[in-house]
Design a protein around this motif. Structure first.
Motif, PDB file in Angstrom:
ATOM      1  N   GLY A 102     -17.656 -43.314  37.016  1.00  0.00           N
ATOM      2  CA  GLY A 102     -18.090 -44.026  38.206  1.00  0.00           C
ATOM      3  C   GLY A 102     -17.836 -43.215  39.457  1.00  0.00           C
ATOM      4  O   GLY A 102     -18.683 -43.146  40.362  1.00  0.00           O
ATOM      5  N   THR A 103     -16.674 -42.566  39.520  1.00  0.00           N
ATOM      6  CA  THR A 103     -16.367 -41.697  40.651  1.00  0.00           C
ATOM      7  C   THR A 103     -17.354 -40.539  40.717  1.00  0.00           C
ATOM      8  O   THR A 103     -17.809 -40.148  41.808  1.00  0.00           O
ATOM      9  N   ALA A 104     -17.709 -39.997  39.560  1.00  0.00           N
ATOM     10  CA  ALA A 104     -18.685 -38.904  39.514  1.00  0.00           C
ATOM     11  C   ALA A 104     -20.053 -39.366  40.013  1.00  0.00           C
ATOM     12  O   ALA A 104     -20.748 -38.627  40.716  1.00  0.00           O
ATOM     13  N   ILE A 105     -20.439 -40.592  39.668  1.00  0.00           N
ATOM     14  CA  ILE A 105     -21.734 -41.107  40.113  1.00  0.00           C
ATOM     15  C   ILE A 105     -21.764 -41.237  41.636  1.00  0.00           C
ATOM     16  O   ILE A 105     -22.765 -40.907  42.287  1.00  0.00           O
ATOM     17  N   LEU A 106     -20.669 -41.709  42.220  1.00  0.00           N
ATOM     18  CA  LEU A 106     -20.604 -41.804  43.681  1.00  0.00           C
ATOM     19  C   LEU A 106     -20.684 -40.415  44.313  1.00  0.00           C
ATOM     20  O   LEU A 106     -21.304 -40.236  45.368  1.00  0.00           O
ATOM     21  N   SER A 107     -20.070 -39.437  43.667  1.00  0.00           N
ATOM     22  CA  SER A 107     -20.175 -38.057  44.148  1.00  0.00           C
ATOM     23  C   SER A 107     -21.612 -37.556  44.036  1.00  0.00           C
ATOM     24  O   SER A 107     -22.110 -36.852  44.927  1.00  0.00           O
ATOM     25  N   MET A 108     -22.298 -37.926  42.961  1.00  0.00           N
ATOM     26  CA  MET A 108     -23.704 -37.550  42.806  1.00  0.00           C
ATOM     27  C   MET A 108     -24.541 -38.110  43.953  1.00  0.00           C
ATOM     28  O   MET A 108     -25.394 -37.414  44.514  1.00  0.00           O
ATOM     29  N   VAL A 109     -24.305 -39.377  44.285  1.00  0.00           N
ATOM     30  CA  VAL A 109     -25.055 -40.015  45.366  1.00  0.00           C
ATOM     31  C   VAL A 109     -24.819 -39.281  46.685  1.00  0.00           C
ATOM     32  O   VAL A 109     -25.751 -39.049  47.465  1.00  0.00           O
ATOM     33  N   ALA A 110     -23.554 -38.892  46.920  1.00  0.00           N
ATOM     34  CA  ALA A 110     -23.230 -38.160  48.151  1.00  0.00           C
ATOM     35  C   ALA A 110     -23.971 -36.821  48.202  1.00  0.00           C
ATOM     36  O   ALA A 110     -24.527 -36.440  49.248  1.00  0.00           O
ATOM     37  N   PHE A 111     -24.011 -36.094  47.083  1.00  0.00           N
ATOM     38  CA  PHE A 111     -24.724 -34.816  47.048  1.00  0.00           C
ATOM     39  C   PHE A 111     -26.225 -35.018  47.226  1.00  0.00           C
ATOM     40  O   PHE A 111     -26.897 -34.215  47.897  1.00  0.00           O
ATOM     41  N   MET A 112     -26.762 -36.097  46.644  1.00  0.00           N
ATOM     42  CA  MET A 112     -28.188 -36.383  46.805  1.00  0.00           C
ATOM     43  C   MET A 112     -28.517 -36.657  48.274  1.00  0.00           C
ATOM     44  O   MET A 112     -29.530 -36.195  48.796  1.00  0.00           O
ATOM     45  N   ALA A 113     -27.641 -37.404  48.940  1.00  0.00           N
ATOM     46  CA  ALA A 113     -27.853 -37.705  50.357  1.00  0.00           C
ATOM     47  C   ALA A 113     -27.802 -36.426  51.194  1.00  0.00           C
ATOM     48  O   ALA A 113     -28.625 -36.233  52.106  1.00  0.00           O
ATOM     49  N   MET A 114     -26.856 -35.548  50.885  1.00  0.00           N
ATOM     50  CA  MET A 114     -26.722 -34.291  51.639  1.00  0.00           C
ATOM     51  C   MET A 114     -27.936 -33.392  51.462  1.00  0.00           C
ATOM     52  O   MET A 114     -28.304 -32.643  52.364  1.00  0.00           O
ATOM     53  N   LYS A 115     -28.568 -33.468  50.275  1.00  0.00           N
ATOM     54  CA  LYS A 115     -29.721 -32.612  50.000  1.00  0.00           C
ATOM     55  C   LYS A 115     -31.041 -33.301  50.340  1.00  0.00           C
ATOM     56  O   LYS A 115     -32.118 -32.762  50.059  1.00  0.00           O
ATOM     57  N   GLY A 116     -30.951 -34.499  50.897  1.00  0.00           N
ATOM     58  CA  GLY A 116     -32.166 -35.201  51.299  1.00  0.00           C
ATOM     59  C   GLY A 116     -32.957 -35.795  50.159  1.00  0.00           C
ATOM     60  O   GLY A 116     -34.168 -36.033  50.286  1.00  0.00           O
ATOM     61  N   VAL A 117     -32.304 -36.047  49.032  1.00  0.00           N
ATOM     62  CA  VAL A 117     -32.972 -36.627  47.864  1.00  0.00           C
ATOM     63  C   VAL A 117     -32.909 -38.148  47.968  1.00  0.00           C
ATOM     64  O   VAL A 117     -31.849 -38.718  48.221  1.00  0.00           O
ATOM     65  N   TRP A 121     -30.552 -47.487  46.681  1.00  0.00           N
ATOM     66  CA  TRP A 121     -29.334 -48.043  47.266  1.00  0.00           C
ATOM     67  C   TRP A 121     -28.778 -49.179  46.408  1.00  0.00           C
ATOM     68  O   TRP A 121     -27.573 -49.410  46.353  1.00  0.00           O
ATOM     69  N   GLY A 122     -29.683 -49.889  45.711  1.00  0.00           N
ATOM     70  CA  GLY A 122     -29.230 -50.965  44.832  1.00  0.00           C
ATOM     71  C   GLY A 122     -28.369 -50.437  43.703  1.00  0.00           C
ATOM     72  O   GLY A 122     -27.279 -50.963  43.435  1.00  0.00           O
ATOM     73  N   GLN A 123     -28.850 -49.374  43.034  1.00  0.00           N
ATOM     74  CA  GLN A 123     -28.075 -48.777  41.953  1.00  0.00           C
ATOM     75  C   GLN A 123     -26.790 -48.150  42.477  1.00  0.00           C
ATOM     76  O   GLN A 123     -25.740 -48.260  41.849  1.00  0.00           O
ATOM     77  N   ALA A 124     -26.868 -47.509  43.654  1.00  0.00           N
ATOM     78  CA  ALA A 124     -25.677 -46.888  44.239  1.00  0.00           C
ATOM     79  C   ALA A 124     -24.622 -47.949  44.550  1.00  0.00           C
ATOM     80  O   ALA A 124     -23.430 -47.753  44.279  1.00  0.00           O
ATOM     81  N   SER A 125     -25.048 -49.077  45.105  1.00  0.00           N
ATOM     82  CA  SER A 125     -24.115 -50.162  45.426  1.00  0.00           C
ATOM     83  C   SER A 125     -23.519 -50.749  44.158  1.00  0.00           C
ATOM     84  O   SER A 125     -22.317 -51.058  44.098  1.00  0.00           O
ATOM     85  N   PHE A 126     -24.359 -50.897  43.126  1.00  0.00           N
ATOM     86  CA  PHE A 126     -23.879 -51.421  41.843  1.00  0.00           C
ATOM     87  C   PHE A 126     -22.777 -50.530  41.272  1.00  0.00           C
ATOM     88  O   PHE A 126     -21.720 -51.025  40.866  1.00  0.00           O
ATOM     89  N   PHE A 127     -23.009 -49.219  41.259  1.00  0.00           N
ATOM     90  CA  PHE A 127     -22.011 -48.315  40.693  1.00  0.00           C
ATOM     91  C   PHE A 127     -20.768 -48.210  41.582  1.00  0.00           C
ATOM     92  O   PHE A 127     -19.664 -47.975  41.078  1.00  0.00           O
ATOM     93  N   MET A 128     -20.919 -48.404  42.883  1.00  0.00           N
ATOM     94  CA  MET A 128     -19.759 -48.398  43.763  1.00  0.00           C
ATOM     95  C   MET A 128     -18.839 -49.582  43.445  1.00  0.00           C
ATOM     96  O   MET A 128     -17.620 -49.422  43.303  1.00  0.00           O
ATOM     97  N   VAL A 129     -19.437 -50.774  43.319  1.00  0.00           N
ATOM     98  CA  VAL A 129     -18.651 -51.965  42.969  1.00  0.00           C
ATOM     99  C   VAL A 129     -18.031 -51.798  41.579  1.00  0.00           C
ATOM    100  O   VAL A 129     -16.848 -52.110  41.364  1.00  0.00           O
ATOM    101  N   LEU A 130     -18.824 -51.281  40.643  1.00  0.00           N
ATOM    102  CA  LEU A 130     -18.342 -51.066  39.272  1.00  0.00           C
ATOM    103  C   LEU A 130     -17.151 -50.112  39.254  1.00  0.00           C
ATOM    104  O   LEU A 130     -16.161 -50.354  38.554  1.00  0.00           O
ATOM    105  N   THR A 131     -17.221 -49.046  40.037  1.00  0.00           N
ATOM    106  CA  THR A 131     -16.160 -48.035  40.052  1.00  0.00           C
ATOM    107  C   THR A 131     -14.885 -48.561  40.692  1.00  0.00           C
ATOM    108  O   THR A 131     -13.792 -48.427  40.132  1.00  0.00           O
ATOM    109  N   ILE A 132     -15.021 -49.157  41.878  1.00  0.00           N
ATOM    110  CA  ILE A 132     -13.837 -49.673  42.577  1.00  0.00           C
ATOM    111  C   ILE A 132     -13.154 -50.756  41.756  1.00  0.00           C
ATOM    112  O   ILE A 132     -11.928 -50.771  41.605  1.00  0.00           O
ATOM    113  N   THR A 133     -13.955 -51.653  41.186  1.00  0.00           N
ATOM    114  CA  THR A 133     -13.396 -52.700  40.332  1.00  0.00           C
ATOM    115  C   THR A 133     -12.738 -52.092  39.100  1.00  0.00           C
ATOM    116  O   THR A 133     -11.643 -52.499  38.691  1.00  0.00           O
ATOM    117  N   GLY A 134     -13.410 -51.090  38.520  1.00  0.00           N
ATOM    118  CA  GLY A 134     -12.886 -50.460  37.309  1.00  0.00           C
ATOM    119  C   GLY A 134     -11.549 -49.768  37.534  1.00  0.00           C
ATOM    120  O   GLY A 134     -10.655 -49.845  36.689  1.00  0.00           O
TER     121      GLY A 134
END
Length: 263
Positions: free
Chosen positions: A214-229, A233-246
């Motif tokens: 889950g932490t890796a997925i959040l890092s992926m989202v950050a890299f995608m944002a930095m590269k303009g990909v 946001w729905g999936q990103a929010s889902f994995f953020m909640v999943l990771t923090i809860t986990g």
């Protein structure tokens, strides 16, 4: 598994992982033939593997000679490396690190299996924390499964390839999740609720893997944002909640564990 074997497996995986992640982050030629989105995601994964995954398996291996909890952490780390480098070996476009990916996949998979099959630990956990963990694993499995199945069935209905395919030949991550992760989550949850021995052993292992990934997925989202990909946001929010809860569930479960040795 004997402690010297844990040390050996960990040392080799750490060295190979160091080579793979540094190459992915610093060598622009490593992911030259991958899409911009895939490159961003793999670099995000590399960063978490380098800064969290490798230190975790080294520290837990060092402590495993005197701590059964550390051995469970180590197994969770092996599960993470197995999943991560299965995805790299099967999904990343062929590059000079292919044998490294396969080597890490093989060592982490058989390291995990070797420790699981030879463990003599008898794990127990606080009843309320076990129920919370079982609910979390059930919801995680069902929601991840539903998300990917909806994406695939929508594609089948419309005849349009899913956006996640990105020009690759098949859905590797979705295959791993639907074929391995979702069944493992539901089975572990069931065994926990039945108070079976393997539920108490598999739960902490699975929780560590989910927290790391889950932490890796959040890092992926950050890299995608930095590269303009663009990304969902729905999936990103889902994995953020999943990771923090986990992470919270993982910490609570480990604190509530008591471990003995089978006679």
């Amino acid at each position: 598994m004997k402690i010297n074997k844990i040390y050996t497996v960990t040392g080799i995986i750490a060295l190979m992982g160091l080579l793979a992640t540094l190459s992915g982050l610093l060598n622009q030629k490593t992911y030259l033939n991958d899409s911009l989105s895939a490159t961003a995601q793999m670099m995000g994964q590399d960063l978490v593997t380098l800064t969290i995954g490798i230190p975790l398996i080294i520290i837990s291996a060092y402590l495993s000679s005197s701590s059964a909890k550390a051995r469970l952490l180590w197994m969770g780390g092996m599960f993470y490396f197995t999943y991560t480098y299965a995805s790299m070996a099967f999904l990343a476009s062929y590059n000079s690190l292919f044998l490294i990916y396969v080597g890490i996949l093989s060592l982490s998979l058989y390291g995990l299996m070797g420790e699981l099959f030879t463990t003599t630990s008898r794990v127990k956990a606080d009843e309320s924390k076990s129920r919370v963990t079982a609910v979390y694993l059930t919801l995680t499995g069902l929601m991840v499964g539903a998300m990917w199945i909806k994406m695939i069935t929508d594609s089948m209905i419309t005849g349009i390839p899913p956006e996640a395919l990105e020009g690759y030949t098949t859905l590797v991550i979705q295959a791993l999740d639907l074929g391995v992760v979702v069944p493992a989550a539901l089975l572990t949850s069931y065994l926990l609720l039945k108070r079976e021995k393997w539920g108490y052993i598999l739960a902490p292992v699975f929780l560590v893997k989910v927290s790391l990934l889950g932490t890796a997925i959040l890092s992926m989202v950050a890299f995608m944002a930095m590269k303009g990909v663009s990304f969902s946001w729905g999936q990103a929010s889902f994995f953020m909640v999943l990771t923090i809860t986990g992470i919270g569930v993982t910490g609570g479960f480990y604190r509530g564990m008591t471990i003995g040795v089978e006679s």
